[in-house]
Design a protein around this motif. Structure first.
Motif, PDB file in Angstrom:
ATOM      1  N   THR A 185       0.812  -1.200   0.000  1.00  0.00           N
ATOM      2  CA  THR A 185       0.000   0.000   0.000  1.00  0.00           C
ATOM      3  C   THR A 185       0.853   1.260   0.000  1.00  0.00           C
ATOM      4  OG1 THR A 185      -1.794   1.140   1.108  1.00  0.00           O
ATOM      5  CG2 THR A 185      -0.165   0.144   2.520  1.00  0.00           C
ATOM      6  N   SER A 186       0.265   2.348  -0.441  1.00  0.00           N
ATOM      7  CA  SER A 186       0.896   3.650  -0.300  1.00  0.00           C
ATOM      8  C   SER A 186       0.667   4.065   1.143  1.00  0.00           C
ATOM      9  CB  SER A 186       0.252   4.655  -1.252  1.00  0.00           C
ATOM     10  OG  SER A 186       0.717   5.935  -0.947  1.00  0.00           O
ATOM     11  N   SER A 187       1.708   4.118   1.918  1.00  0.00           N
ATOM     12  CA  SER A 187       1.565   4.272   3.355  1.00  0.00           C
ATOM     13  C   SER A 187       1.759   5.695   3.849  1.00  0.00           C
ATOM     14  CB  SER A 187       2.559   3.350   4.039  1.00  0.00           C
ATOM     15  OG  SER A 187       3.841   3.667   3.607  1.00  0.00           O
ATOM     16  N   ASP A 188       1.825   6.680   2.953  1.00  0.00           N
ATOM     17  CA  ASP A 188       2.005   8.066   3.394  1.00  0.00           C
ATOM     18  C   ASP A 188       0.936   8.473   4.394  1.00  0.00           C
ATOM     19  OD1 ASP A 188       4.237   8.358   1.888  1.00  0.00           O
ATOM     20  OD2 ASP A 188       3.251   9.402   0.242  1.00  0.00           O
ATOM     21  N   SER A 189      -0.300   8.054   4.149  1.00  0.00           N
ATOM     22  CA  SER A 189      -1.391   8.453   5.028  1.00  0.00           C
ATOM     23  C   SER A 189      -1.301   7.777   6.389  1.00  0.00           C
ATOM     24  CB  SER A 189      -2.732   8.125   4.374  1.00  0.00           C
ATOM     25  OG  SER A 189      -2.778   6.765   4.025  1.00  0.00           O
ATOM     26  N   TYR A 190      -0.543   6.706   6.500  1.00  0.00           N
ATOM     27  CA  TYR A 190      -0.427   5.999   7.773  1.00  0.00           C
ATOM     28  C   TYR A 190       0.754   6.481   8.606  1.00  0.00           C
ATOM     29  CZ  TYR A 190      -3.939   2.595   6.484  1.00  0.00           C
ATOM     30  OH  TYR A 190      -5.113   1.990   6.152  1.00  0.00           O
ATOM     31  N   PHE A 191       1.903   6.644   8.020  1.00  0.00           N
ATOM     32  CA  PHE A 191       3.115   6.873   8.782  1.00  0.00           C
ATOM     33  C   PHE A 191       3.543   8.336   8.867  1.00  0.00           C
ATOM     34  CE2 PHE A 191       3.271   2.414   7.709  1.00  0.00           C
ATOM     35  CZ  PHE A 191       3.570   1.863   8.936  1.00  0.00           C
ATOM     36  N   ARG A 192       3.087   9.168   7.978  1.00  0.00           N
ATOM     37  CA  ARG A 192       3.491  10.573   8.010  1.00  0.00           C
ATOM     38  C   ARG A 192       2.541  11.432   8.854  1.00  0.00           C
ATOM     39  NH1 ARG A 192       7.923  10.738   5.007  1.00  0.00           N
ATOM     40  NH2 ARG A 192       8.034   9.489   3.135  1.00  0.00           N
ATOM     41  N   ASN A 193       1.346  10.938   9.107  1.00  0.00           N
ATOM     42  CA  ASN A 193       0.384  11.651   9.935  1.00  0.00           C
ATOM     43  C   ASN A 193       0.397  11.025  11.332  1.00  0.00           C
ATOM     44  OD1 ASN A 193      -1.810  12.714  11.253  1.00  0.00           O
ATOM     45  ND2 ASN A 193      -3.205  12.495   9.510  1.00  0.00           N
ATOM     46  N   PRO A 194       0.818  11.756  12.364  1.00  0.00           N
ATOM     47  CA  PRO A 194       0.936  11.170  13.705  1.00  0.00           C
ATOM     48  C   PRO A 194      -0.385  10.681  14.290  1.00  0.00           C
ATOM     49  CG  PRO A 194       1.540  13.502  13.719  1.00  0.00           C
ATOM     50  CD  PRO A 194       1.234  13.143  12.312  1.00  0.00           C
ATOM     51  N   ASN A 195      -1.508  11.126  13.760  1.00  0.00           N
ATOM     52  CA  ASN A 195      -2.799  10.674  14.269  1.00  0.00           C
ATOM     53  C   ASN A 195      -3.223   9.326  13.701  1.00  0.00           C
ATOM     54  OD1 ASN A 195      -3.046  13.042  15.748  1.00  0.00           O
ATOM     55  ND2 ASN A 195      -3.940  14.120  14.013  1.00  0.00           N
ATOM     56  N   ASN A 196      -2.566   8.862  12.646  1.00  0.00           N
ATOM     57  CA  ASN A 196      -2.953   7.613  11.993  1.00  0.00           C
ATOM     58  C   ASN A 196      -1.932   6.492  12.157  1.00  0.00           C
ATOM     59  OD1 ASN A 196      -5.295   8.766  11.016  1.00  0.00           O
ATOM     60  ND2 ASN A 196      -4.348   9.425   9.116  1.00  0.00           N
ATOM     61  N   ILE A 197      -0.984   6.632  13.056  1.00  0.00           N
ATOM     62  CA  ILE A 197       0.049   5.607  13.221  1.00  0.00           C
ATOM     63  C   ILE A 197      -0.616   4.305  13.661  1.00  0.00           C
ATOM     64  CG2 ILE A 197       2.110   4.920  14.530  1.00  0.00           C
ATOM     65  CD1 ILE A 197       2.723   7.162  12.647  1.00  0.00           C
ATOM     66  N   PRO A 198      -0.331   3.191  12.981  1.00  0.00           N
ATOM     67  CA  PRO A 198      -0.924   1.914  13.359  1.00  0.00           C
ATOM     68  C   PRO A 198      -0.493   1.481  14.757  1.00  0.00           C
ATOM     69  CG  PRO A 198       0.165   1.767  11.237  1.00  0.00           C
ATOM     70  CD  PRO A 198       0.514   3.087  11.807  1.00  0.00           C
ATOM     71  N   GLU A 199      -1.335   0.688  15.382  1.00  0.00           N
ATOM     72  CA  GLU A 199      -1.073   0.183  16.728  1.00  0.00           C
ATOM     73  C   GLU A 199       0.157  -0.728  16.740  1.00  0.00           C
ATOM     74  OE1 GLU A 199      -3.263  -2.996  19.709  1.00  0.00           O
ATOM     75  OE2 GLU A 199      -4.369  -2.192  18.004  1.00  0.00           O
ATOM     76  N   PHE A 200       0.320  -1.522  15.689  1.00  0.00           N
ATOM     77  CA  PHE A 200       1.438  -2.449  15.608  1.00  0.00           C
ATOM     78  C   PHE A 200       1.654  -2.849  14.156  1.00  0.00           C
ATOM     79  CE2 PHE A 200      -2.302  -5.074  15.885  1.00  0.00           C
ATOM     80  CZ  PHE A 200      -2.034  -6.186  15.115  1.00  0.00           C
ATOM     81  N   ALA A 201       2.728  -3.571  13.911  1.00  0.00           N
ATOM     82  CA  ALA A 201       3.012  -4.137  12.592  1.00  0.00           C
ATOM     83  C   ALA A 201       3.491  -5.565  12.797  1.00  0.00           C
ATOM     84  CB  ALA A 201       4.077  -3.321  11.867  1.00  0.00           C
ATOM     85  N   VAL A 202       3.296  -6.384  11.785  1.00  0.00           N
ATOM     86  CA  VAL A 202       3.731  -7.777  11.836  1.00  0.00           C
ATOM     87  C   VAL A 202       4.726  -8.004  10.709  1.00  0.00           C
ATOM     88  CG1 VAL A 202       3.029 -10.198  11.681  1.00  0.00           C
ATOM     89  CG2 VAL A 202       1.512  -8.532  12.771  1.00  0.00           C
ATOM     90  N   GLN A 203       5.866  -8.566  11.052  1.00  0.00           N
ATOM     91  CA  GLN A 203       6.850  -8.968  10.050  1.00  0.00           C
ATOM     92  C   GLN A 203       6.687 -10.469   9.832  1.00  0.00           C
ATOM     93  OE1 GLN A 203      10.913  -9.699  11.277  1.00  0.00           O
ATOM     94  NE2 GLN A 203      11.689  -8.618   9.479  1.00  0.00           N
ATOM     95  N   VAL A 204       6.609 -10.884   8.580  1.00  0.00           N
ATOM     96  CA  VAL A 204       6.543 -12.302   8.240  1.00  0.00           C
ATOM     97  C   VAL A 204       7.826 -12.649   7.490  1.00  0.00           C
ATOM     98  CG1 VAL A 204       5.309 -14.114   6.994  1.00  0.00           C
ATOM     99  CG2 VAL A 204       4.033 -12.242   8.056  1.00  0.00           C
TER     100      VAL A 204
END
Length: 145
Positions: free
Chosen positions: A40-59
């Motif tokens: 995904t284009s993750s600009d909206s997730y990681f550049r906006n401090p209000n939208n930072i995901p709770e966690f991430a999973v590495q596989v």
């Protein structure tokens, strides 16, 4: 885009119950039924401090006792409002979001295809903003052994 696991017959390897068990269960419930996931284009997730995901999973997918075939990263799709869906992101996105690898992992094995899967949890580094100093994150390819 490719399947996350080789097939649906993967089994836990040395199963243990962890503090972050609910995160693993959420991801596995989605991943077992997911055919593929576009990055995904993750600009909206990681550049906006209000939208930072709770966690991430590495596989990490590898041949059993062999070379690593792939490392992929997934975050819950919180912008869509559906916490049971995940989006694939890049390692660079986790660096931008200041995510750190926790000591929480689960292993899975597929005897049929001779594959081994390691799932790791990443979370945003809890930094005290009052004493915050700039920290240059290194890609996991430089850190993982």
């Amino acid at each position: 885009m490719s399947s996350i696991f080789c097939c649906s017959s993967i089994t836990p390897y040395r199963e243990a119950r962890l503090t972050h068990e609910s995160k693993f269960q959420r991801f596995m419930a989605w991943a077992r039924h997911s055919e593929s996931s576009p990055v995904t284009s993750s600009d909206s997730y990681f550049r906006n401090p209000n939208n930072i995901p709770e966690f991430a999973v590495q596989v990490v997918r590898q041949v059993n006792y062999g070379p690593v075939e792939a490392k992929r990263y997934f975050i819950p799709d919180s912008l869509a409002g559906d916490l049971s869906e995940f989006l694939e992101v890049t390692e660079q996105d986790l660096i931008i979001g200041n995510f750190q690898k926790l000591n929480a992992y689960k292993n899975f094995k597929c005897v049929t295809h001779n594959k081994f899967f390691e799932l790791n949890i990443y979370q945003k580094d809890p930094v005290n903003q009052h004493h915050w100093r700039f920290n240059i994150a290194r890609p996991a390819t430089d850190i993982d052994i």
